[in-house]
Scaffold this motif. Structure first.
Motif, PDB file in Angstrom:
ATOM      1  N   LEU A   1      61.818  32.437  20.424  1.00 36.77           N
ATOM      2  CA  LEU A   1      60.692  32.998  19.675  1.00 36.77           C
ATOM      3  C   LEU A   1      59.784  33.862  20.549  1.00 36.77           C
TER       4      LEU A   1
ATOM      5  N   LEU B   1      60.225  36.584  22.543  1.00 36.83           N
ATOM      6  CA  LEU B   1      60.279  38.039  22.397  1.00 36.83           C
ATOM      7  C   LEU B   1      59.997  38.472  20.957  1.00 36.83           C
TER       8      LEU B   1
ATOM      9  N   LEU C   1      67.848  41.379  20.689  1.00 36.53           N
ATOM     10  CA  LEU C   1      67.026  40.647  21.649  1.00 36.53           C
ATOM     11  C   LEU C   1      65.689  40.194  21.078  1.00 36.53           C
TER      12      LEU C   1
ATOM     13  N   THR D   1      65.487  44.193  35.855  1.00 39.97           N
ATOM     14  CA  THR D   1      65.248  44.204  34.411  1.00 39.97           C
ATOM     15  C   THR D   1      63.784  44.554  34.194  1.00 39.97           C
TER      16      THR D   1
ATOM     17  N   ASN E   1      59.617  34.830  30.830  1.00 35.57           N
ATOM     18  CA  ASN E   1      61.042  35.184  30.799  1.00 35.57           C
ATOM     19  C   ASN E   1      61.488  35.740  32.141  1.00 35.57           C
TER      20      ASN E   1
ATOM     21  N   LYS F   1      68.899  29.815  26.530  1.00 31.66           N
ATOM     22  CA  LYS F   1      68.387  28.690  27.315  1.00 31.66           C
ATOM     23  C   LYS F   1      68.570  27.384  26.563  1.00 31.66           C
TER      24      LYS F   1
END
Ligand SMILES: Nc1ncnc2c1ncn2[C@@H]1O[C@H](COP(=O)(O)OP(=O)(O)O)[C@@H](O)[C@H]1O
Ligand SMILES: [Mg+2]
Length: 368
Positions: free
Chosen positions: A322, A324, A308, A347, A252, A316
């Motif tokens: 799936l 996270l 989240l 982040t 990510n 995307k």
């Protein structure tokens, strides 16, 4: 008189993690403590004399609090104040404005950022999310996959006697059932009922492995920075699953990085003194191991943040949403928690884990 030592007040203010700023009747800064320097990312000499409005946008509720404190002559506080400014980024804090006794219109402002404990508290909700994924995955596997193979078989039977035109439709059925089957397969990792096979795992070896995988593939164009605390004791858990966790997070991060100058920072630390109350347990659990994955991408879209870690949350085109959800499940299985902090260009996902043994019986440094 008591025998207490006289401690210089500036020393007290410097040691507290609370941001303290004093403003005059023009809302110019006349004092800033150490926490304020790091909050505004400016030295106190650079802050003093400048209007507070140059650090915090003029429409911020902070100014309403200052005005109230000044006109009412008493201190006022507000919880959950969002402070958003280019330099500060986005923070949520409890803000208190208090007139300073005998100092005319000087107002002391205390900004208390939402504590780590509360942030984590919020993240614990995600554990429940992970639990509901587990239940859903089990249902999908039983209630969806079996009928799907029936549908697929029927479509194939029909195909044998179908006209060319109808054959297109039967093929559509087969393809779509295959697609749903693949999705259910991906969900199946969530419903694995086997208890975790635990063994002491060197988290640095896990991170090294993930970095190598990433750099030989999807993160080839990115710079990696590693900041490891070599004295970290092992984690009790599953090496393979922990690799999955950090691979998903690094993937990510890589996907979020800008195409030029993308950078991922992997770091570990041992943090004493973070204890949490977890639902269903009376004792406070201690989660001293912290593994952070940081990227310099655009940050997590605001509307995604509350959910989240839920499955199927994705921005995307080819995302599954799936990654996270699985991370949250595995971290939960390891009795840890995950939290994130996100602002443009910075982040961070932090995984906090318990250690293998009580700190006193720590194993000592692990070979890298
Ligand atoms: N490091 C990050 N920076 C910005 N956004 C992120 C980051 N990690 C996750 N996200 C957001 O969270 C969403 C969900 O991530 P994930 O569960 O891994 O699913 P996927 O990667 O398949 O979209 C992503 O689509 C993205 O919008
Ligand atoms: Mg992902």
């Amino acid at each position: 008189m008591g025998g207490g030592r006289v401690i210089p007040e500036a020393g007290i203010l410097a040691s507290l993690p609370v941001v303290v700023v004093v403003v005059d009747d023009d809302d110019r800064v006349t004092y800033a403590n150490v926490a304020a320097e790091s909050f505004f990312d400016l030295s106190s000499s650079a802050l003093i004399g400048t209007p507070l409005r140059s650090q915090i946008p003029p429409d911020s509720p902070v100014f309403a609090l200052i005005t109230q404190a000044r006109s009412g002559g008493a201190s006022v506080s507000e919880d959950g104040v969002a402070i958003e400014a280019p330099r500060v980024g986005e923070r949520v804090a409890t803000v208190t404005a208090a007139p300073i006794v005998d100092e005319g219109s000087l107002i002391a402002l205390a900004i208390h950022e939402r504590s780590i404990a509360r942030k984590i508290d919020h993240q614990l909700v995600h554990r429940n999310a992970a639990r509901s994924v587990t239940a859903m995955a089990a249902i999908l596997a039983h209630e969806v996959k079996n009928p799907l193979s029936g549908i697929r078989g029927a479509a194939q039977l029909l195909e044998q006697s179908a006209t060319a035109e109808d054959r297109e439709l039967t093929r559509l059925i087969t393809e779509e059932t295959d697609r749903i089957c693949a999705l259910v397969d991906r969900m199946e990792v969530f419903s694995d009922p086997r208890p975790l096979a635990r063994q002491p795992v060197n988290i640095h070896q896990v991170l090294e492995h993930v970095r190598r995988l990433a750099q030989s593939g999807f993160a080839r164009h990115l710079r990696f920075v590693e900041a490891y605390d070599p004295s970290l004791p092992p984690v009790l858990g599953s090496r393979d699953q922990l690799i999955q966790v950090f691979l998903n997070l690094v993937k990510n991060a890589a996907e979020a990085c800008p195409s030029q100058g993308g950078e991922i920072v992997l770091s570990t630390a041992y943090q004493h003194g973070i204890r949490l109350a977890v639902p269903g347990s009376e004792t406070l659990i201690s989660l001293p191991l912290v593994v952070s994955i940081q990227d310099n991408g655009e940050g997590i879209p605001e509307e995604l943040r509350p959910n989240l870690f839920d499955p199927f949350v994705t921005t995307k085109i080819n995302g599954t949403g799936l990654g996270l959800a699985l991370v949250a499940k595995i971290v939960g299985d390891h009795a840890g928690v995950i939290e994130f902090d996100s602002q443009p260009r910075r982040t961070v996902f932090r995984v906090r884990l318990p250690i293998h043994a009580e700190p006193k019986a720590a194993i000592g440094p692990m070979p890298r």
